[in-house]
Design an enzyme around this catalytic site. Structure first.
Site, mmCIF file in Angstrom:
data_model
loop_
_atom_site.group_PDB
_atom_site.id
_atom_site.type_symbol
_atom_site.label_atom_id
_atom_site.label_comp_id
_atom_site.label_asym_id
_atom_site.label_seq_id
_atom_site.Cartn_x
_atom_site.Cartn_y
_atom_site.Cartn_z
ATOM 1 N N LYS A 162 -7.942 -16.737 -3.488
ATOM 2 C CA LYS A 162 -9.240 -17.387 -3.369
ATOM 3 C C LYS A 162 -9.575 -18.170 -4.635
ATOM 4 C CE LYS A 162 -11.975 -14.880 -0.952
ATOM 5 N NZ LYS A 162 -12.545 -13.545 -0.839
ATOM 6 N N GLY A 165 -9.526 -5.279 4.336
ATOM 7 C CA GLY A 165 -9.639 -3.876 3.934
ATOM 8 C C GLY A 165 -10.197 -3.740 2.540
ATOM 9 N N MET A 221 -12.931 -5.249 -0.639
ATOM 10 C CA MET A 221 -14.379 -5.368 -0.660
ATOM 11 C C MET A 221 -14.888 -6.613 0.072
ATOM 12 S SD MET A 221 -17.002 -5.623 -3.790
ATOM 13 C CE MET A 221 -17.261 -7.367 -3.551
ATOM 14 N N HIS A 244 14.996 11.046 15.273
ATOM 15 C CA HIS A 244 15.716 10.681 16.491
ATOM 16 C C HIS A 244 14.866 9.789 17.396
ATOM 17 C CE1 HIS A 244 16.852 11.307 20.722
ATOM 18 N NE2 HIS A 244 18.072 11.148 20.239
ATOM 19 N N ARG A 272 -7.947 -21.212 2.612
ATOM 20 C CA ARG A 272 -6.687 -20.471 2.444
ATOM 21 C C ARG A 272 -5.797 -20.761 3.645
ATOM 22 N NH1 ARG A 272 -9.203 -14.471 3.556
ATOM 23 N NH2 ARG A 272 -10.071 -14.963 5.579
ATOM 24 N N ARG A 313 -16.942 -11.942 -5.013
ATOM 25 C CA ARG A 313 -15.960 -11.702 -3.949
ATOM 26 C C ARG A 313 -14.609 -11.321 -4.542
ATOM 27 N NH1 ARG A 313 -16.520 -16.895 -0.104
ATOM 28 N NH2 ARG A 313 -16.392 -15.332 1.514
ATOM 29 N N CYS A 350 24.137 -0.513 7.744
ATOM 30 C CA CYS A 350 23.787 -0.183 9.129
ATOM 31 C C CYS A 350 22.690 0.869 9.203
ATOM 32 C CB CYS A 350 25.019 0.244 9.921
ATOM 33 S SG CYS A 350 25.756 1.763 9.329
ATOM 34 N N SER A 364 30.226 0.357 5.023
ATOM 35 C CA SER A 364 28.942 0.080 5.663
ATOM 36 C C SER A 364 27.951 1.081 5.080
ATOM 37 C CB SER A 364 29.058 0.236 7.172
ATOM 38 O OG SER A 364 27.815 -0.042 7.762
ATOM 39 N N TYR A 393 26.961 -8.628 5.655
ATOM 40 C CA TYR A 393 26.168 -8.595 6.891
ATOM 41 C C TYR A 393 25.159 -7.457 6.860
ATOM 42 C CZ TYR A 393 29.061 -4.639 8.476
ATOM 43 O OH TYR A 393 29.674 -3.430 8.586
HETATM 44 C C1 PEP Z 1 22.825 6.184 8.154
HETATM 45 O O1 PEP Z 1 22.932 7.314 7.697
HETATM 46 O O2 PEP Z 1 22.224 5.276 7.559
HETATM 47 C C2 PEP Z 1 23.394 5.846 9.456
HETATM 48 C C3 PEP Z 1 23.375 4.613 9.905
HETATM 49 O O3 PEP Z 1 23.874 6.877 10.193
HETATM 50 P P1 PEP Z 1 22.966 7.858 11.054
HETATM 51 O O4 PEP Z 1 21.582 7.321 11.058
HETATM 52 O O5 PEP Z 1 23.570 7.904 12.409
HETATM 53 O O6 PEP Z 1 23.110 9.141 10.310
#
Ligand code: PEP
Ligand code: MG
Length: 872
Positions: free
Chosen positions: A22, A101, A103, A454, A336, A92, A829, A762, A849
């Site tokens: 601002k 959220g 003031m 899970h 803004r 302000r 991953c 990975s 990746y």
């Molecule tokens: C991890 O541990 O980051 C993973 C991809 O394997 P999982 O979540 O299946 O344990």
């Protein structure tokens, strides 16, 4: 001496970090010669100092502020507390990133009894003066002293009733004067001292309130959701007042330079004559649309339109502006870059490119990747949602909106879901056995579990809305209680997986809609990103979904998820309770064709893109029944005594299943498991390669939970011995890779050794995070909230990669791995592979990746492009 205060004319738009959004924009508009009521900005550094000094405004900062009040007095020719010619200001907040959220605004600061009396006489407009005064007391009490608004509103309503009027505007000067008196009385009752009359005392009270609001729970929560660090702090803007409530030639309004809901070009906004700031948004009086201003005051409308055009051309983005008209003269109070819906964000970015305002790189960079979720999942009908109040709030585990009837078992969810009924599955927690029910449910609500539990992981993979870890739920027999109410099976509830809110009623949902603008932006994103985007997918269906979203391979196929299909679970259980290698091999032989079939389906769905398949990872007890009746049934099927089966189950019980007999340890103890899975992976690849000679399939076999190079070498040998024999026999020249997950700190620290046996790494940052922090991903939700409250952690490290600690392990492993194996392929991953700030880290760390659940693939594509552009 550090400079903490800046007049608007001393700053400019580039000073956002110091002056907040601002403040920087007010300075920029001042520089552009626009009509901005003058004032000054107290820097974000002053806020950081306030906290460093134990929530105190240091003497040096105080002096500078008083000095700048003097300057403002000179500039305006008015004086703080002078009844004849009073300086009145608004105060302000304004941080670097716009943050709801924090003031609200305080207007009319500087008023007291003397000022008001003289001012009323001088202006000859006592109604306006007393109206301004009562507003000031109300706002100051509410935001500075946190007295709350409700009672003041009641007093206004009582007054209107007594006078027999409906509209605030119908109250006269005496009524408003009386209201101001009542407000001050209320203040004294609540606070125990008189309402402050000294403008300097009022000002410092307001400044402290702005600093304090940086750390209120709403602001802290918003920062966590939006990756805003707490050490940024907020600036404070003190601006001389202009009055929209001076009479019928005055007014105030808010406007957007384009429609924030749809992105359509053209002014869009609302205003009210004879009103002050909050009246427009408060909904007390119905505002007029900005088009009506054109009819009412064409000259002023044209002037405003011209300013809007200049601002858009200047900022090259849609602007959200506040303005006031004081006796026919226009003033700009704020501008803004406007907040917008996801659909509008894509349209505006494309339109700006077509209008020649920005290039495609800027278009890619200006969209918040997290907004994409809203385009890919159903959302609540906004009108329907407006009337609903949440009954509880859990973790926003998987985005989208869901509405359905409560069911408590996976079987019920599957059965009714198959009939086309809308159900929400409510569980203490979910286990892999619930997979079918989760699939058929519109939404999933669990009392336990964090962002990588899970339920969360599986729901995100499926694109099903999920709220997890709502610890306030108590379960009864086919019922649960929450927010003081009890919900039975069949009752309607609604979940918002993007906020974690749960509603005890049905709220209409509207389906996802992906338009052409989305495709254009994603095409540009793919052009600019350097990291590949893969997906975590376990079934051909998920793989197909991910490809539709643009995935370029599978980074993680968790083979175990297939074992829970009803036709496989008995074979895997048979394998687990086998007493000899022969028995185990015969059970595995039953699984082989099923796994091979699954893998063929996945290779087919991925159309020749790389596929990483991980060997079995979870501890075996996860596959065994827990209900007594299921144990009895399995014993019968296995031709065993129930008691003997119970003994097996007992022997497999683990206190912390995450650090026990799982991952590659399973293959070390039962090499035949790895051999069977390798066979399935390789045979499937050979079959598919034969069907598609144009593809160049190179399956990637991934060994989980490695901590020592020798255990990797041991399991790798099982894999290569099996694979090489099958390939030799087939006569197909199939190449394959063997790699490992890096998810144990020891693996990261010895990555130079590990890399001699691995063709790819990975990063399994879910496990790596839990092992680095030493807390379990399933239980952390129980105490992380206290850590946020105490400001020990700002974010959930399972959702946003901890770059300081876990990140150091990742960087170490990248460096050491490349030292001994320069060609090693590197990816991630863990769930962080779909989180924009973590993706930025992956780019900086040099990964090849990222891999994430199918519905996050578009987010990752956009975030990877932004990371490449930002770090290029
Ligand atoms: C991890 O541990 O980051 C993973 C991809 O394997 P999982 O979540 O299946 O344990
Ligand atoms: Mg893991």
């Amino acid at each position: 001496m550090t400079k903490y205060v800046y007049e608007f004319s001393e700053g400019d738009g580039s000073m956002r970090n110091l002056l907040g959004g601002k403040g920087a924009n007010l300075a920029e508009m001042t520089g552009l010669g626009m009509p901005v009521p003058q004032g000054f900005t107290i820097s974000t550094e002053a806020c950081t100092r306030y906290y460093a000094d134990g929530e105190k405004i240091g003497d040096d900062i105080r002096e500078q502020i008083v000095d700048y009040i003097g300057k403002l007095e000179e500039l305006t020719g008015k004086k703080f507390g002078d009844p004849e010619n009073p300086l009145l200001v608004s105060v302000r907040s304004g941080s670097r990133a716009s943050m709801p959220g924090m003031m609200d605004t305080i207007l009319n600061l500087g008023m007291n009894e003397d000022v008001v009396a003289a001012f009323a006489a001088k202006t000859g407009n006592p109604r306006f003066v007393y109206d301004s005064y009562r507003r000031f007391i109300q706002m100051y009490s509410d935001v500075v002293m946190e007295v709350g608004k409700a009672y003041f509103e009641e007093l206004i309503d009582e007054m209107k009733e007594r006078k027999g009027v409906k509209d605030d505007l119908e109250l006269d000067a005496d009524d408003l004067k009386e209201l101001a008196r009542q407000f001050k009385e209320e203040y004294k009752t609540k606070i125990g001292s008189d309402f402050p009359s000294d403008p300097i005392e009022q000002l410092f009270g307001a400044i402290r309130a702005v600093f304090r609001s940086w750390d209120n729970p709403r602001a802290v929560y918003y920062r966590r959701l939006n990756d805003i660090p707490s050490d940024w702090g907020t600036a404070v803007n003190v601006q001389s007042m202009v009055f929209g409530n001076l009479g019928d030639t005055s007014g105030t309004g808010v406007a957007f330079s384009r429609n924030p809901a749809t992105g359509e070009p053209g002014l869009y906004g609302e205003y009210l004559m004879n009103a002050q700031g909050e009246d427009v948004v408060a909904g007390i009086r119905t505002p007029l649309t900005i088009d009506q201003l054109k009819a009412q005051n064409p000259g002023l409308y044209d002037e405003f339109q011209e300013i809007v055009t200049r601002l858009e051309n200047h900022y090259r983005d849609m602007q959200d502006m506040e303005f006031t008209i004081e006796e026919g003269k226009l003033f700009m109070l704020q501008t803004r870059n406007g907040k917008r819906t996801a659909a509008a964000a894509f349209k505006i970015a494309c339109d700006l490119v077509d209008e020649g305002m920005i290039d495609s790189k800027k278009a890619v960079s200006m969209i918040d990747p997290k907004q994409i979720d809203a385009l890919l999942h159903p959302q609540f009908d906004q009108a329907d949602l407006a009337g609903a109040t949440p009954i509880g709030k859990g973790l926003p585990a998987s985005p989208g909106a869901a509405c359905g009837q409560v069911v408590f078992t996976s079987e019920e969810a599957a059965e009714r879901g198959k009939r086309g009924e809308d159900v929400v599955l409510v569980r203490l927690e979910t286990t892999p056995e619930d997979i079918e029910g989760m699939h058929y449910a519109k939404g999933i609500l669990t009392a336990r579990g964090g962002m990588t539990s899970h339920a969360a992981v599986v729901a995100r993979g499926m694109g099903t809305c999920c709220v997890s870890g709502l610890g306030d739920i108590t379960f009864g027999v086919k019922s649960f209680s929450l927010g003081g109410n009890t919900y039975n099976e069949g009752d309607w509830i609604s979940l918002d997986g993007s906020t974690g809110n749960v509603y005890g009623e049905a709220i209409k949902t509207v389906p996802a809609e992906i338009g052409g603008y989305f495709g254009r932006i994603m095409e540009w994103a793919d052009e600019y990103r350097t990291m590949k985007v893969r997906t975590n997918a376990d079934t051909p269906l998920d793989a197909q979904q991910a490809r539709d979203f643009g995935a370029e391979g599978i980074g993680l196929c968790r083979t175990e998820h297939m074992f829970f299909e009803p036709d496989r679970i008995s074979a895997i259980r048979e394998m687990i309770v086998s007493k000899s290698v022969e028995q185990r091999e015969s059970a595995l032989a039953k699984l082989l064709p099923m796994q091979r079939g699954d893998f063929e389906g996945i290779y087919e769905a991925m159309g020749g893109y790389p596929v990483t398949i991980r060997l079995l990872d979870p501890p075996l007890h996860e596959f065994l029944p827990h209900e007594h009746s299921d144990v009895v049934a399995l014993a019968r099927q296995m031709n065993m005594e129930t008691i003997a089966l119970e003994a097996v189950i007992e022997s497999l019980h683990e206190f912390n299943p995450m650090m026990g007999h799982r991952g590659c340890r399973l293959d070390v103890t039962y090499p035949e498991i790895g051999a069977m899975q390798t066979r399935a992976i390789i045979e499937a690849a050979i079959n598919v390669q034969k069907r598609h000679p144009e593809w160049d399939l190179v399956p990637e076999i991934m060994i989980p939970l490695v901590g020592e190079v020798k255990e990797l070498a041991f399991v790798k040998k099982i894999v290569t011995d099996t694979a090489d024999a099958i390939i030799a026999e087939s006569g197909v020249d199939l190449k394959y890779l063997v790699g490992t997950m890096i998810e144990i700190p020891r693996a990261a620290l010895t990555a130079d050794e590990i890399a001699t046996e691995a063709q790819f790494f990975s990063f399994g940052t879910n496990d790596l995070t839990q092992m680095t922090f030493g807390f379990s991903r399933d239980d952390a939700g129980k105490f992380l909230e206290s850590y946020y409250e105490k400001k020990i952690y700002e974010n959930d490290p399972f959702a946003r990669l901890d770059q300081v600690g876990v990140g150091k392990l990742v960087e170490t492993a990248v460096k050491l791995g490349r030292q001994t194996n320069p060609d090693i392929k590197l990816g991630i991953c863990g769930e962080h592979g779909g989180d924009p700030s973590s993706i930025d880290f992956c780019q900086r760390s040099g990964l090849n990746y990222v891999s994430c659940s199918p519905f996050r693939v578009p987010i990752a594509r956009l975030a990877a492009a932004q990371a490449a552009l930002a770090n290029g």
